[in-house]
Write a protein that holds these residues in place. Sequence first.
Motif, PDB file in Angstrom:
ATOM      1  N   ARG A  28       4.309  -6.559  14.183  1.00  0.00           N
ATOM      2  CA  ARG A  28       5.742  -6.531  14.504  1.00  0.00           C
ATOM      3  C   ARG A  28       5.992  -5.355  15.436  1.00  0.00           C
ATOM      4  O   ARG A  28       5.155  -4.469  15.572  1.00  0.00           O
ATOM      5  N   ASP A  29       7.161  -5.345  16.069  1.00  0.00           N
ATOM      6  CA  ASP A  29       7.554  -4.230  16.920  1.00  0.00           C
ATOM      7  C   ASP A  29       8.423  -3.308  16.075  1.00  0.00           C
ATOM      8  O   ASP A  29       9.500  -3.718  15.625  1.00  0.00           O
ATOM      9  N   ASP A  30       7.948  -2.080  15.830  1.00  0.00           N
ATOM     10  CA  ASP A  30       8.685  -1.186  14.941  1.00  0.00           C
ATOM     11  C   ASP A  30       8.269   0.259  15.139  1.00  0.00           C
ATOM     12  O   ASP A  30       7.179   0.543  15.634  1.00  0.00           O
ATOM     13  N   ILE A  31       9.154   1.155  14.735  1.00  0.00           N
ATOM     14  CA  ILE A  31       8.859   2.586  14.690  1.00  0.00           C
ATOM     15  C   ILE A  31       8.618   2.912  13.222  1.00  0.00           C
ATOM     16  O   ILE A  31       9.486   2.698  12.374  1.00  0.00           O
ATOM     17  N   VAL A  44       4.985  10.190  16.753  1.00  0.00           N
ATOM     18  CA  VAL A  44       5.787   9.088  16.235  1.00  0.00           C
ATOM     19  C   VAL A  44       4.868   7.873  16.196  1.00  0.00           C
ATOM     20  O   VAL A  44       4.227   7.533  17.186  1.00  0.00           O
ATOM     21  N   LYS A  45       4.789   7.237  15.022  1.00  0.00           N
ATOM     22  CA  LYS A  45       3.955   6.040  14.874  1.00  0.00           C
ATOM     23  C   LYS A  45       4.755   4.825  15.324  1.00  0.00           C
ATOM     24  O   LYS A  45       5.856   4.596  14.841  1.00  0.00           O
ATOM     25  N   LEU A  64      10.636  -1.437  23.213  1.00  0.00           N
ATOM     26  CA  LEU A  64      11.011  -1.073  21.845  1.00  0.00           C
ATOM     27  C   LEU A  64      11.788   0.243  21.832  1.00  0.00           C
ATOM     28  O   LEU A  64      12.846   0.346  21.191  1.00  0.00           O
ATOM     29  N   LEU A  65      11.278   1.251  22.529  1.00  0.00           N
ATOM     30  CA  LEU A  65      11.964   2.545  22.557  1.00  0.00           C
ATOM     31  C   LEU A  65      13.329   2.448  23.229  1.00  0.00           C
ATOM     32  O   LEU A  65      14.304   3.037  22.750  1.00  0.00           O
ATOM     33  N   ASN A 109      12.616   5.187   8.609  1.00  0.00           N
ATOM     34  CA  ASN A 109      11.409   4.380   8.494  1.00  0.00           C
ATOM     35  C   ASN A 109      10.341   5.064   7.657  1.00  0.00           C
ATOM     36  O   ASN A 109       9.558   4.397   7.003  1.00  0.00           O
ATOM     37  N   SER A 110      10.296   6.400   7.642  1.00  0.00           N
ATOM     38  CA  SER A 110       9.342   7.101   6.783  1.00  0.00           C
ATOM     39  C   SER A 110       9.724   6.913   5.322  1.00  0.00           C
ATOM     40  O   SER A 110       8.864   6.744   4.463  1.00  0.00           O
TER      41      SER A 110
END
Length: 114
Positions: A28-31, A44-45, A64-65, A109-110
């Motif tokens: 998936r596209d995600d941070i 940043v992962k 994404l960014l 997200n963490s």
Amino acid sequence: MADRPADPWRYSGDGISIALRVTPRGGRDDIDGIEKLADGRSVVKVRVRAIADGGEANRAVTELLAKALRVPKASVRILSGTTSRLKQVAVGGDPKSLGDALRALTARNSEQKD
């Protein structure tokens, strides 16, 4: 979370520079938050569905960014690491707003992963 890594971005007059660790074909596209590398640097992962071929993953990362930080795609550019998982990316815009948005995205997200 007392041993929180330092923010993996630097502020400049026209935006911010972000250290990333990218996972292509990540499902998936995600941070995914912030990670501390073995050498002590923070990144940043980011994961993207695209494969690392012909610049597809790099394009997905910039898109994404741009979407996550609510800036035009043209404001996001890869400074270094185009063929590496570790990248340095510049994002143009108001540095404080961009830093605040990144802090919120990476913190949220963490927490989801904990």
